[in-house]
Every structure is written in C-alpha cells, then in structure tokens.
Write a protein that holds these residues in place. Structure first.
Motif, mmCIF file in Angstrom:
data_model
loop_
_atom_site.group_PDB
_atom_site.id
_atom_site.type_symbol
_atom_site.label_atom_id
_atom_site.label_comp_id
_atom_site.label_asym_id
_atom_site.label_seq_id
_atom_site.Cartn_x
_atom_site.Cartn_y
_atom_site.Cartn_z
ATOM 1 N N HIS A 8 0.216 -1.144 -0.044
ATOM 2 C CA HIS A 8 0.189 -0.289 0.519
ATOM 3 C C HIS A 8 0.738 1.110 -0.175
ATOM 4 O O HIS A 8 1.740 1.114 0.707
ATOM 5 N N ALA A 53 -1.351 9.082 -6.103
ATOM 6 C CA ALA A 53 -2.492 7.822 -6.163
ATOM 7 C C ALA A 53 -2.028 7.121 -4.737
ATOM 8 O O ALA A 53 -2.055 5.716 -4.917
ATOM 9 N N PRO A 54 -2.298 7.350 -3.956
ATOM 10 C CA PRO A 54 -2.355 6.342 -2.771
ATOM 11 C C PRO A 54 -3.128 5.751 -2.293
ATOM 12 O O PRO A 54 -4.273 6.093 -2.746
ATOM 13 N N THR A 55 -3.245 4.716 -1.521
ATOM 14 C CA THR A 55 -4.273 3.658 -0.975
ATOM 15 C C THR A 55 -5.061 4.375 -0.658
ATOM 16 O O THR A 55 -5.961 3.714 0.212
ATOM 17 N N HIS A 56 -3.992 4.193 0.760
ATOM 18 C CA HIS A 56 -4.974 4.353 2.066
ATOM 19 C C HIS A 56 -3.965 6.126 2.455
ATOM 20 O O HIS A 56 -2.848 7.150 2.303
ATOM 21 N N SER A 99 -9.020 4.083 3.574
ATOM 22 C CA SER A 99 -9.112 3.229 2.087
ATOM 23 C C SER A 99 -9.295 4.968 1.779
ATOM 24 O O SER A 99 -10.250 5.371 2.326
ATOM 25 N N GLY A 106 -6.650 4.585 -5.326
ATOM 26 C CA GLY A 106 -5.290 4.434 -5.281
ATOM 27 C C GLY A 106 -4.832 2.986 -6.047
ATOM 28 O O GLY A 106 -5.267 2.239 -6.341
ATOM 29 N N ARG A 107 -3.042 2.932 -6.334
ATOM 30 C CA ARG A 107 -2.398 2.696 -6.566
ATOM 31 C C ARG A 107 -1.144 2.102 -5.729
ATOM 32 O O ARG A 107 -0.327 1.944 -5.112
ATOM 33 N N THR A 108 -1.405 0.461 -5.910
ATOM 34 C CA THR A 108 -0.522 0.167 -4.857
ATOM 35 C C THR A 108 1.076 0.099 -5.897
ATOM 36 O O THR A 108 1.293 -0.093 -6.191
ATOM 37 N N ALA A 157 0.013 7.723 -11.177
ATOM 38 C CA ALA A 157 -1.042 6.945 -11.163
ATOM 39 C C ALA A 157 -1.279 5.901 -12.114
ATOM 40 O O ALA A 157 -2.388 5.183 -11.209
#
Length: 379
Positions: free
Chosen positions: A3, A49-52, A62, A66-68, A243
C-alpha cells in the motif's frame, strides 16, 4: 504489492509514529505537504494515487482510485523539480538505508551521544531524511513542526548536536551551537564555519549524495562531454511514479542524469554550474546564472539576487538581474556590471536590472527558476 499511505499530518511525534507504523505494516509512506492549497493538493494526490491516508487522528482510511507499489518500497515523495509540475519519486528501504548509513558516516553520528533535530518541511527529502536517518541508525531525534530560530537555539540547549538547515537560516542560528550543521538547497556561503557541511543532492538521490563536493560512500559521479552530471549508487530512486505506471529514469548501467551541469576540479571535487535548462546563451556565449549571482551577492547593497535570461533580437538572450536591495540601500545596473566584470567575463554581466520585493523560493530556499522569466519582463 504494498500500500501507499499518505501521511496527512503535521511534523511532530505523531508523524514519526505514523511513518514507523506504515513501515511496520509493509507500506510505503507518502508525506503530504500541509501547506498546499486545495487545487495543488488535489493535483498532487491524483499524481501519487495513494491507497490509504493517515490523518492527525492516526486512523488509517482507504482512498478510492489508489495504486499499490512494489514490496520493499519505503517512500513516495512528491517533487516538482524546476518544472512546477508534481511527480512521484519512489525510494526503496534499501535506498533509504544506504543514504542513512553513508550520510551518518560523514558526520560521525553516534546513537549514544548524538541527537538529530528535524525542523525542515517533511514533504521534502531534505527534511524527511533527517527522520529516516535517525530511525534507521537508532539515533535520538527531536522534531519541530517548522523552522523557528528561537526553538532551534533552545533545542541545542536541550542536547541536539546535529541539525539540517537551509542556507538562509545560518543568519539566525549560530552554527557553533551544534557539532555539525548540514545545509542544502540554495548555494552555501563561501565563508561558512568548518562544522557547516554543504551538500548536493535531490529527491531522486534520497537526500545529499555529495558532501563538501565529494560523493558519500557508495555513490559515484560521472560528467560527460556536455558537462552533464550523472550519479549512480544504492541510494538512488527505483522509479518515477504516476497514477498508472512506474518509469525508471536510470540507464541500463544504473546511471541517473541529474539535469545539472558541472565539472571536476583539479583535486577531483565536484563543481556544479547549475541546471542544464538554466544556462543562458547570450551573444554566442554560455552563462551559468549562479556564477553571476554569487558575484553580485557580494555587494553590500544587495540582500538577495537571482539572474535569468530573456529573449533579445540581437543577442538571442540578455542577462537580467533580479535584486532585492539591502535595507536602505540603492542598487544600480552600473554598480552590478562593474562588480561582475572585475572578476568574470563580460558576458556574465547583466544588461538589465529589476528591483523586486522578494524572490520566488521553495520551502527549502531554492529559487523557483521557472518563475523568473516573468519577473524579468518587468525591466
């Protein structure tokens, strides 16, 4: 996959706690600049583009879209470089460790006796690397929310021995209070004390990769025939992040083109001219603005100076000096030209002068070069 966790909270113990927790859970931390206006904040979040996200309440939430990232990634840093457009720089745990160990070795950091002070913006690698260096080496750490001269002086009285500052802060804080002061960003003063270490580096190199003009352990420098500076080492970025994709800017041999121009002095030390895009071609000659700036800054009548080029029908470009006068002083173009010509070739002497109230700077004191041409048009 890991993440990417945005740390949306101010500098302080809570930030350090959130960073360590993100790492403990296998995630990569993205420090979100608390000073961004709404539009730039949204633009940066869309790029990274964070996931959390972790806010001031320390809750992990969350985020949609987002992108891991890859396992082993430690940090995603937003940087605009000289373009003004945000992009993500991905640094692995191995890179963070390599930088922490090499830079700690330069100052001889001893976890038993030393304490680092972090007082620069944590959304910049120069500020965040103080924290990651302390965490990795187990050195004691004090974190201030922002730079405040009185608070920094007080920290020295409370046992802080090592600090990272911007050049302008040296006028407000006595370097003798600390065992070492590390400075980066703007050009260092030539007459600094021996315990003030000037660094060269960028987000892509995980903080300073050159200390006092020499590479840190594990780092290599190369300069090609066009005076382009390349660096290589275990502390370099893994990739640029968008992203949708990761892009590795290094070549097949691991060399990263910094975008700076420079040369090696006779003793093998590095001399940096400036960004390749900042070279001003005037009358068939090349001018590196920082050389002219350093010379003009010696004048007592000048508080701050930046030099840029603007289009000229005969010269291609002409050099323009943007000057903040010292309090109560008057600055003239003739004074500036005479002073520059006494030491540098005539083409380094500005042909126009613009008096300004302030120069556009980043939080770490670097001049925002891409904003200078608009100011130069006022001449």
């Amino acid at each position: 996959m890991a993440h990417v966790v945005a740390l949306d909270l101010p500098a302080g113990p809570g930030f350090v706690e959130a960073l360590q927790r993100t790492w403990d859970l296998g995630g990569a931390a993205f420090p979100l600049d608390q000073r961004l206006p709404a539009a730039e904040r949204a633009r940066t979040l869309a790029t990274i583009a964070p996931t959390h996200v972790i806010g001031a309440d320390q809750e992990v939430r969350s985020l949609d879209g987002g992108r891991t990232t890859e396992d082993g990634d430690a940090l995603v840093m937003a940087t605009s470089g000289t373009t003004g457009h945000p992009k993500g720089v991905v640094l692995t745990h191995d890179a963070v460790a390599a930088s922490a160990e090499a830079t700690s070795a330069v100052v001889g950091a001893d976890p038993a006796t030393d304490t680092w002070l972090s007082c620069l913006p944590l959304a910049h690698i120069g500020g965040l690397s103080v924290i990651t260096r302390a965490l990795h080496t187990g050195t004691k750490l004090m974190v201030h929310e922002r730079f405040d001269a009185a608070a920094v002086i007080g920290a020295a009285a409370d046992g802080v021995t090592l600090v990272s500052l911007v050049t302008r802060a040296l006028a407000e804080v006595d370097p003798a209070l600390f065992r070492f002061v590390v400075i980066g960003g703007a050009a260092p003063p030539p007459d600094r004390p021996s315990n003030v270490l000037a660094t060269y580096g960028m987000t892509e190199t995980g903080s300073g990769i050159v200390y006092e003009r020499r590479p840190i352990d594990g780092a290599e420098l190369r300069i090609d025939e066009d005076e382009q500076i390349f660096v290589r080492g275990p502390m370099l970025l893994r990739a640029y992040r968008t992203a949708t994709d990761d892009i590795d800017p290094k070549d097949s041999d691991g060399w990263f083109r910094t975008g700076d121009l420079g040369t090696f002095n006779d003793d093998g030390s590095l001399r940096v001219f400036g960004r390749s895009g900042e070279v001003v071609a005037t009358g068939g000659e090349k001018v590196w603005p920082e050389r002219t700036e350093r010379r003009i800054a010696q004048l007592a009548s000048v508080a701050e100076v930046a030099v840029t080029g603007r289009p000229h029908p005969d010269w291609g470009h002409e050099l323009v000096a943007l000057v903040v006068p010292a309090t109560g002083a008057t600055v003239s173009l003739d004074e500036i030209r005479d002073h520059v010509r006494a030491e540098l070739p005539i083409w380094y002497a500005p042909r126009a002068l613009v008096i300004v109230d302030a120069l556009p700077r980043t939080a770490l004191g670097k001049i925002k070069r891409h904003e200078l041409p608009a100011l130069a048009e006022q001449a």
